[in-house]
Scaffold this motif. Structure first.
Motif, PDB file in Angstrom:
ATOM      1  N   LYS A  20       0.833  -1.200   0.000  1.00 52.14           N
ATOM      2  CA  LYS A  20       0.000   0.000   0.000  1.00 52.14           C
ATOM      3  C   LYS A  20       0.870   1.253   0.000  1.00 52.14           C
ATOM      4  O   LYS A  20       0.617   2.204  -0.739  1.00 52.14           O
ATOM      5  N   ALA A  21       1.942   1.263   0.786  1.00 51.22           N
ATOM      6  CA  ALA A  21       2.855   2.405   0.835  1.00 51.22           C
ATOM      7  C   ALA A  21       3.556   2.593  -0.502  1.00 51.22           C
ATOM      8  O   ALA A  21       3.703   3.719  -0.978  1.00 51.22           O
ATOM      9  N   GLN A  22       3.989   1.481  -1.117  1.00 52.47           N
ATOM     10  CA  GLN A  22       4.641   1.586  -2.424  1.00 52.47           C
ATOM     11  C   GLN A  22       3.673   2.119  -3.457  1.00 52.47           C
ATOM     12  O   GLN A  22       4.031   2.951  -4.277  1.00 52.47           O
ATOM     13  N   ASN A  23       2.417   1.637  -3.440  1.00 52.40           N
ATOM     14  CA  ASN A  23       1.420   2.113  -4.388  1.00 52.40           C
ATOM     15  C   ASN A  23       1.183   3.608  -4.207  1.00 52.40           C
ATOM     16  O   ASN A  23       1.089   4.345  -5.185  1.00 52.40           O
ATOM     17  N   THR A  24       1.087   4.056  -2.958  1.00 51.84           N
ATOM     18  CA  THR A  24       0.908   5.487  -2.693  1.00 51.84           C
ATOM     19  C   THR A  24       2.099   6.283  -3.222  1.00 51.84           C
ATOM     20  O   THR A  24       1.916   7.346  -3.821  1.00 51.84           O
ATOM     21  N   ASP A  25       3.309   5.779  -3.037  1.00 50.27           N
ATOM     22  CA  ASP A  25       4.498   6.454  -3.567  1.00 50.27           C
ATOM     23  C   ASP A  25       4.429   6.559  -5.088  1.00 50.27           C
ATOM     24  O   ASP A  25       4.735   7.604  -5.657  1.00 50.27           O
ATOM     25  N   HIS A  26       4.034   5.470  -5.749  1.00 52.40           N
ATOM     26  CA  HIS A  26       3.935   5.483  -7.211  1.00 52.40           C
ATOM     27  C   HIS A  26       2.871   6.484  -7.672  1.00 52.40           C
ATOM     28  O   HIS A  26       3.100   7.264  -8.607  1.00 52.40           O
ATOM     29  N   LEU A  27       1.702   6.464  -7.026  1.00 46.49           N
ATOM     30  CA  LEU A  27       0.627   7.366  -7.422  1.00 46.49           C
ATOM     31  C   LEU A  27       0.995   8.819  -7.159  1.00 46.49           C
ATOM     32  O   LEU A  27       0.638   9.705  -7.947  1.00 46.49           O
ATOM     33  N   THR A  28       1.730   9.079  -6.095  1.00 47.19           N
ATOM     34  CA  THR A  28       2.206  10.442  -5.831  1.00 47.19           C
ATOM     35  C   THR A  28       3.130  10.899  -6.954  1.00 47.19           C
ATOM     36  O   THR A  28       3.011  12.034  -7.440  1.00 47.19           O
ATOM     37  N   ALA A  29       4.033  10.027  -7.382  1.00 52.84           N
ATOM     38  CA  ALA A  29       4.944  10.368  -8.486  1.00 52.84           C
ATOM     39  C   ALA A  29       4.167  10.577  -9.787  1.00 52.84           C
ATOM     40  O   ALA A  29       4.436  11.518 -10.542  1.00 52.84           O
ATOM     41  N   ILE A  30       3.196   9.728 -10.038  1.00 52.76           N
ATOM     42  CA  ILE A  30       2.371   9.861 -11.244  1.00 52.76           C
ATOM     43  C   ILE A  30       1.564  11.153 -11.199  1.00 52.76           C
ATOM     44  O   ILE A  30       1.379  11.821 -12.220  1.00 52.76           O
ATOM     45  N   ASN A  31       1.119  11.544 -10.011  1.00 51.29           N
ATOM     46  CA  ASN A  31       0.358  12.787  -9.896  1.00 51.29           C
ATOM     47  C   ASN A  31       1.183  14.011 -10.277  1.00 51.29           C
ATOM     48  O   ASN A  31       0.630  15.039 -10.665  1.00 51.29           O
ATOM     49  N   SER A  32       2.502  13.915 -10.199  1.00 49.63           N
ATOM     50  CA  SER A  32       3.321  15.045 -10.657  1.00 49.63           C
ATOM     51  C   SER A  32       3.207  15.203 -12.178  1.00 49.63           C
ATOM     52  O   SER A  32       3.292  16.317 -12.695  1.00 49.63           O
ATOM     53  N   VAL A  33       2.996  14.098 -12.887  1.00 51.04           N
ATOM     54  CA  VAL A  33       2.732  14.173 -14.330  1.00 51.04           C
ATOM     55  C   VAL A  33       1.387  14.863 -14.553  1.00 51.04           C
ATOM     56  O   VAL A  33       1.268  15.760 -15.398  1.00 51.04           O
ATOM     57  N   TRP A  34       0.389  14.452 -13.782  1.00 51.21           N
ATOM     58  CA  TRP A  34      -0.932  15.073 -13.928  1.00 51.21           C
ATOM     59  C   TRP A  34      -0.896  16.557 -13.570  1.00 51.21           C
ATOM     60  O   TRP A  34      -1.634  17.354 -14.154  1.00 51.21           O
ATOM     61  N   ALA A  35      -0.044  16.946 -12.627  1.00 47.51           N
ATOM     62  CA  ALA A  35       0.079  18.370 -12.273  1.00 47.51           C
ATOM     63  C   ALA A  35       0.574  19.168 -13.481  1.00 47.51           C
ATOM     64  O   ALA A  35       0.071  20.262 -13.763  1.00 47.51           O
ATOM     65  N   LYS A  36       1.546  18.616 -14.207  1.00 51.91           N
ATOM     66  CA  LYS A  36       2.019  19.293 -15.426  1.00 51.91           C
ATOM     67  C   LYS A  36       0.923  19.324 -16.486  1.00 51.91           C
ATOM     68  O   LYS A  36       0.787  20.308 -17.218  1.00 51.91           O
ATOM     69  N   PHE A  37       0.154  18.253 -16.570  1.00 52.44           N
ATOM     70  CA  PHE A  37      -0.962  18.179 -17.508  1.00 52.44           C
ATOM     71  C   PHE A  37      -1.962  19.301 -17.212  1.00 52.44           C
ATOM     72  O   PHE A  37      -2.358  20.055 -18.105  1.00 52.44           O
ATOM     73  N   TYR A  38      -2.352  19.422 -15.941  1.00 49.81           N
ATOM     74  CA  TYR A  38      -3.263  20.495 -15.536  1.00 49.81           C
ATOM     75  C   TYR A  38      -2.673  21.864 -15.878  1.00 49.81           C
ATOM     76  O   TYR A  38      -3.359  22.737 -16.407  1.00 49.81           O
ATOM     77  N   ASN A  39      -1.413  22.041 -15.553  1.00 46.72           N
ATOM     78  CA  ASN A  39      -0.742  23.322 -15.775  1.00 46.72           C
ATOM     79  C   ASN A  39      -0.673  23.667 -17.262  1.00 46.72           C
ATOM     80  O   ASN A  39      -0.782  24.838 -17.639  1.00 46.72           O
ATOM     81  N   ALA A  40      -0.477  22.663 -18.107  1.00 46.14           N
ATOM     82  CA  ALA A  40      -0.441  22.903 -19.555  1.00 46.14           C
ATOM     83  C   ALA A  40      -1.741  23.554 -20.025  1.00 46.14           C
ATOM     84  O   ALA A  40      -1.719  24.503 -20.817  1.00 46.14           O
ATOM     85  N   PHE A  41      -2.866  23.068 -19.527  1.00 51.23           N
ATOM     86  CA  PHE A  41      -4.159  23.640 -19.912  1.00 51.23           C
ATOM     87  C   PHE A  41      -4.347  25.027 -19.314  1.00 51.23           C
ATOM     88  O   PHE A  41      -4.833  25.935 -19.989  1.00 51.23           O
ATOM     89  N   GLU A  42      -3.981  25.185 -18.054  1.00 52.49           N
ATOM     90  CA  GLU A  42      -4.172  26.474 -17.394  1.00 52.49           C
ATOM     91  C   GLU A  42      -3.329  27.573 -18.026  1.00 52.49           C
ATOM     92  O   GLU A  42      -3.765  28.720 -18.116  1.00 52.49           O
TER      93      GLU A  42
END
Length: 172
Positions: A20-42
């Motif tokens: 569960k901790a490893q999955n959370t770490d992976h999803l946190t890292a993946i969310n940094s990609v989504w943050a750039k995705f959001y920022n690209a649109f904004e």
């Protein structure tokens, strides 16, 4: 006898907690990609889109065409430039009903909401379902496959609200 029972139970609990901790770490890292995705649109910055996608991207749009990386990024470049000139704004957000990750590959499925001209008289919202495959390439998560569709305009706000927030890791 009790020791024989408790040791396996303890091992299962510890392994589950570690996974569960490893999955959370992976999803946190993946969310940094989504943050750039959001920022690209904004910011209407196509270079951010270029950064988060693999050069080997397969993009399926609305179930009616397949694009490669260059075509996809050039479409964003032209579209974002057109929006800037017209004074258009775009905000995108994602909610998820599936997030699978093994540390090197992820499958992310959910509903997106794109809001154009937010908080204006011309505000419009668009919804669709997406499926993204990401791979860790040279230590960075990159989108390698991106599919989305409005499913013939059947995806809407109710679908969006039923899916889980981007930071709701407990659901995955």
């Amino acid at each position: 006898m009790l020791r024989k029972i408790w040791v396996p139970i303890l091992l299962v609990v510890l392994c589950y907690s570690q996974a569960k901790a490893q999955n959370t770490d992976h999803l946190t890292a993946i969310n940094s990609v989504w943050a750039k995705f959001y920022n690209a649109f904004e910011t209407l910055d196509y270079t951010l889109m270029a950064e988060i996608h693999s050069k080997d991207l397969v993009r399926v749009s609305g179930g009616n065409r397949i694009l490669d990386y260059d075509t996809y990024i050039n479409n964003y470049k032209a579209g974002f430039e057109r929006d800037k000139k017209a004074g258009q704004t775009s905000n995108i957000s994602l909610r998820f009903f599936e997030r699978l990750c093994d540390g090197n590959t992820s499958s992310e499925r959910g509903i997106y909401r794109l809001v154009r001209n937010k908080d204006t008289d011309n505000e419009q919202s668009y919804y669709g379902q997406f499926h993204v495959i990401m791979k860790k390439i040279d230590g960075e998560w990159k989108i390698t496959m991106d599919y989305d569709s409005s499913e013939s305009d059947t995806i809407g706000e109710d679908d969006y609200n039923k899916a889980f927030a981007i930071d709701d890791f407990d659901k995955f």
